[in-house]
Design a protein around this motif. Structure first.
Motif, PDB file in Angstrom:
ATOM      1  N   GLY A  51      26.161  55.175  27.347  1.00 30.89           N
ATOM      2  CA  GLY A  51      26.855  56.462  27.259  1.00 30.89           C
ATOM      3  C   GLY A  51      26.097  57.468  26.423  1.00 30.89           C
ATOM      4  N   GLY A  52      25.562  57.018  25.274  1.00 40.57           N
ATOM      5  CA  GLY A  52      24.766  57.912  24.447  1.00 40.57           C
ATOM      6  C   GLY A  52      23.491  58.347  25.128  1.00 40.57           C
ATOM      7  N   ALA A  53      22.849  57.425  25.865  1.00 41.97           N
ATOM      8  CA  ALA A  53      21.626  57.761  26.592  1.00 41.97           C
ATOM      9  C   ALA A  53      21.909  58.806  27.672  1.00 41.97           C
ATOM     10  CB  ALA A  53      21.033  56.498  27.216  1.00 41.97           C
ATOM     11  N   LEU A  54      23.044  58.656  28.358  1.00 42.07           N
ATOM     12  CA  LEU A  54      23.430  59.654  29.359  1.00 42.07           C
ATOM     13  C   LEU A  54      23.643  61.021  28.723  1.00 42.07           C
ATOM     14  CD1 LEU A  54      25.907  57.570  31.559  1.00 42.07           C
ATOM     15  CD2 LEU A  54      23.740  58.580  32.310  1.00 42.07           C
ATOM     16  N   ALA A  55      24.233  61.039  27.529  1.00 44.58           N
ATOM     17  CA  ALA A  55      24.449  62.317  26.833  1.00 44.58           C
ATOM     18  C   ALA A  55      23.125  62.994  26.516  1.00 44.58           C
ATOM     19  CB  ALA A  55      25.254  62.074  25.559  1.00 44.58           C
ATOM     20  N   LEU A  56      22.145  62.239  26.028  1.00 44.55           N
ATOM     21  CA  LEU A  56      20.835  62.819  25.723  1.00 44.55           C
ATOM     22  C   LEU A  56      20.144  63.293  26.994  1.00 44.55           C
ATOM     23  CD1 LEU A  56      19.515  60.361  22.978  1.00 44.55           C
ATOM     24  CD2 LEU A  56      20.138  62.770  22.686  1.00 44.55           C
ATOM     25  N   HIS A  57      20.344  62.563  28.083  1.00 44.80           N
ATOM     26  CA  HIS A  57      19.762  62.983  29.368  1.00 44.80           C
ATOM     27  C   HIS A  57      20.390  64.294  29.838  1.00 44.80           C
ATOM     28  CE1 HIS A  57      17.892  62.603  33.291  1.00 44.80           C
ATOM     29  NE2 HIS A  57      19.086  62.753  33.863  1.00 44.80           N
ATOM     30  N   ILE A  58      21.704  64.407  29.689  1.00 49.51           N
ATOM     31  CA  ILE A  58      22.401  65.632  30.098  1.00 49.51           C
ATOM     32  C   ILE A  58      21.986  66.812  29.231  1.00 49.51           C
ATOM     33  CG2 ILE A  58      24.676  66.726  30.222  1.00 49.51           C
ATOM     34  CD1 ILE A  58      25.790  63.878  30.865  1.00 49.51           C
ATOM     35  N   LEU A  59      21.865  66.571  27.925  1.00 50.08           N
ATOM     36  CA  LEU A  59      21.558  67.660  26.998  1.00 50.08           C
ATOM     37  C   LEU A  59      20.101  68.099  27.052  1.00 50.08           C
ATOM     38  CD1 LEU A  59      23.568  66.514  23.843  1.00 50.08           C
ATOM     39  CD2 LEU A  59      23.925  68.639  25.111  1.00 50.08           C
ATOM     40  N   PHE A  60      19.192  67.128  27.060  1.00 46.69           N
ATOM     41  CA  PHE A  60      17.775  67.452  26.887  1.00 46.69           C
ATOM     42  C   PHE A  60      16.867  66.905  27.979  1.00 46.69           C
ATOM     43  CE2 PHE A  60      19.688  66.766  22.609  1.00 46.69           C
ATOM     44  CZ  PHE A  60      19.726  68.087  22.200  1.00 46.69           C
TER      45      PHE A  60
END
Length: 432
Positions: A130-139
């Motif tokens: 989930g955290g990795a997906l957030a970083l992918h979405i953001l940056f």
């Protein structure tokens, strides 16, 4: 290496060396009372982890306000379960894994530890992804590197946890909970919520067989086993053992614990309901919300890029906080059941590996999250049933043993959650 049965030190105020429970007994100040809050806020992180995001948004987008009642009921059940766990740690001065570890023979104890560790690993899997997906979405960070970054950041957070520093760890986690709340709730305030219709959603009802399945998944995946194990340890470490503690002090601590659980779960429940209401108001009929990436894209498209970014920041905070808490829970499980202490940072490095392997192989993140939820469901009975039994034993709990009506309610809730999780596992496997 094996360590002797641990003794739990009193939580002390810096510079005084005085037990926190005794301090509370001598002071009636509101500030001291508020200072007893915290453990439930850490445990409540399990209820706003990335695994809940897609189901809440998908429910609102597909069925509108129909299933609001499911989240309300789920949160009420969670309050009962987490309070029982907290009360067990407070009254006995032991965590649930501690008690089970001393009452089970070697073979069953090792088997119990193995399933609990698998559950903890599944938790880590969901949170890191989930955290990795957030970083992918953001940056646009590749998922593998995103997983590495989340794991390393969680190590920094875990470094704040240690003897005499629980307040600091709780403070960081509560700070992340604030970010999670803002990130997941801000969209609600720019969505045209139909409040009368939302109020009607409190009335239990279904629309079709798919809504029954979705309700079962939302209810069945409510209580996380690692949160049950952890909460009893958090309260034990905060308030210490009952040795030398007066009945009046214990009573006051029990009252404070009730408020702690109520407030912590109130925030977590509000966040989940807020996500459903936002989706019902702003994303009706929008497809793709059953995945985290799809939900983030839909929010950005229909509520604006700024709301989408804030949502992704909340998702990142959710993954970071959840994986840190999950790692901490795994340490509590191992120490209680095996009497083995492994440094948190070493454990963090090891438990990152399965999630990073999945990201490196390139498996679908959403599919991985589904599998992790199935594994968590399988671990639910092993935590819930012993908790209900132990908190009802007068020999163990004394005057704080569950009264008859709570025993009945605990049995009903336990049977409901276990049955729904079995249903969820069967239906999920059938759809794979």
């Amino acid at each position: 290496m094996r360590s002797p049965t641990p003794t739990v030190p009193w939580a002390t105020e810096e510079g005084t060396g005085e037990p926190e429970g005794r301090r509370f007994g001598r002071s009636r100040s509101r500030g001291r009372w508020i200072g007893l809050l915290g453990p439930a806020f850490v445990a409540s992180i399990a209820y706003v982890d990335p695994g809940n995001v897609a189901s809440n948004l998908s429910s609102g987008a597909e069925y509108g306000y129909l299933l609001v009642w499911v989240l309300v009921l789920a949160n009420l059940m969670a309050v009962l379960v987490q309070y029982q766990s907290a009360k067990l740690g407070l009254v006995t001065g032991q965590s649930l894994p501690d008690i089970l570890g001393t009452s089970m023979r070697r073979g069953p104890r090792l088997a119990f530890w193995a399933q609990a560790e698998i559950v903890a690993a599944a938790t880590d899997l969901a949170e890191i992804i989930g955290g990795a997906l957030a970083l992918h979405i953001l940056f646009g960070v590749p998922l593998l590197w995103g997983g590495v970054i989340v794991g390393l950041l969680s190590m920094v957070l875990l470094m704040t946890q240690g003897p005499g520093s629980q307040h600091r760890f709780e403070g960081f986690v509560i700070g992340l909970l604030v970010i999670i709340t803002i990130g997941f709730m801000v969209g609600l305030f720019v969505s045209p919520v139909d409040w009368p219709e939302a109020a009607r959603g409190i009335v239990p009802r279904f629309q079709d067989s798919q809504s029954v399945l979705l309700a079962a998944s939302m209810l069945g995946a409510t209580v996380m086993p690692h949160a049950i194990y952890l909460h009893s340890a958090l309260v034990r470490d905060r308030h210490g053992t009952p040795t030398g503690r007066s009945e009046e002090t214990t009573r006051r601590l029990v009252v404070a614990t009730r408020w702690d659980v109520f407030l912590g779960l109130l925030i977590a429940g509000s966040v989940n309901i807020g996500m459903l209401l936002m989706a019902a108001a702003a994303l009706p009929g929008v497809s793709g919300t059953d995945t985290i990436e799809g939900a983030a894209a839909a929010i950005s498209e229909h509520l604006g890029p700024a709301i989408g970014v804030i949502f992704a920041v909340g998702l990142l905070a959710s993954g970071l906080a959840s994986t840190s808490v999950g790692c901490y829970a795994g340490s509590i499980i191992m120490n209680g059941l095996l009497r083995v202490r492994v440094p948190l940072l070493a454990r963090r490095l090891v438990t990152m590996i399965p999630a990073l392997l999945i990201l490196a192989i390139g498996w679908d993140p959403t599919w991985s999250l589904v599998i992790s939820q199935v594994v968590l469901s399988l671990g639910i009975p092993f935590a819930l049933i012993p908790l209900a039994v132990l908190t009802s034993r007068k020999r163990l709990m004394g005057r704080w043993a569950n009264p008859a009506w709570v025993k009945v309610l605990s049995v009903v809730v336990t049977l409901a959650i276990v049955s729904l999780n079995i249903l969820l596992v069967v239906l999920t496997i059938a759809e794979l």
